[in-house]
Design a protein around this motif. Sequence first.
Motif: not given
Length: 375
Positions: A133, A172, A183-184, A187, A273-275, A278
């Motif tokens: 990011t 991102y 960013y979609d 992700r 934040d999905p990151t 993960d």
Amino acid sequence: MVSRSLIALSSKLSTSSITNATKTKTPKHVPLTGLFAVNKPSGITSTTILDHLQHVCKRNQSHPLVKGVLEVDGSKRAQKRGLVKIGHGGTLDPLARGIVVVGMGTGCKKLHNMSGSSKVYIAEARLGYSSTTLDSTGSLVDQKPTDHITKERLLDTLQAFKGEISQTPPLYSALNMDGKRLYDYAREGIPLPREIPSRKVQIHGLDLLSYPDEVTVPDPCLQAFGFQLDTDFSDASVGDSPVVNSCDNVTLRGDENDIQEEQKSFRPKKFSDPTLTDPTHIPIPPPTIGDNSLYFHIRVHCSSGTYIRTLIADIASHLGTVGLMTDLLRVEQSGYRLGGPATLEVRECEDLEKVEDAIQAGNRIWDERTRQHQE
């Protein structure tokens, strides 16, 4: 000889013209709406600020400000759902903090001018590490040495980045590509339809505010704005090393607090934040004594569309290493400044009297800005 009837008709027309002119010059009452700013804390989205203000207005629909905005709006949103017209003039990443310009009611029409205006940021950079990011929330990508970097080389590099530069927005980011946010794509692990196009941006000013050489005294504005400085310079003599490029010292009104703690009546949607969830995520190592990191702070005056994360990564590349952003503060946007009369802390948005005062001050800033552009 002029007849009495013509004289009477002429007098009537004259009186009517004066009356109409008076009506034209007398402005209709316009409810107090316009622009102001909110100091966004780190960890929430810019939309959360709008949700919070909408919540306050919803609970205070009898307040003259809210009533006026709803009356002027006239839309189904306003009449049936009691929702005021509100928007912001440029988003800030959840990691970032600082100025978010808000438009209320008719002020929303002015927001497109805000998003295209120049901005002033203070950023904290960490060289030696890079992430997906380009900031500290991302997953570790690379690590490179920094011991070859000197303050003189950094100053020369900053000078090289002033003026018009070419910049590629980060993956991102909220930019759209074929109707989908960048960013979609990132992700969801979906390949981009094409490369992200570079763009020309303008760096009006780029100043070094701190450097960890135990000689340079950090600019006092860093402490005023809540930046964490690892080295204690309290005993250093300013006379031995002048402060680098003063940042117009500003004392902020109150501490930055979490909305959830301050506003018991409002529960903002927590940002996740999905990151970070993960399973392949590799966190950026925390700073330790003797590690590879090189921290410094910069003040950036730039055009709209400039990504400070990308700027720091490009500066690091120019220095032969990698880098990321660890803190970002938007200090100013088009005359709306932190600590200024048109800027509110989040907790102050609960008080619509303070919102009115901020809008009045914000409208004066807008009028002055408009006058300068016309001259």
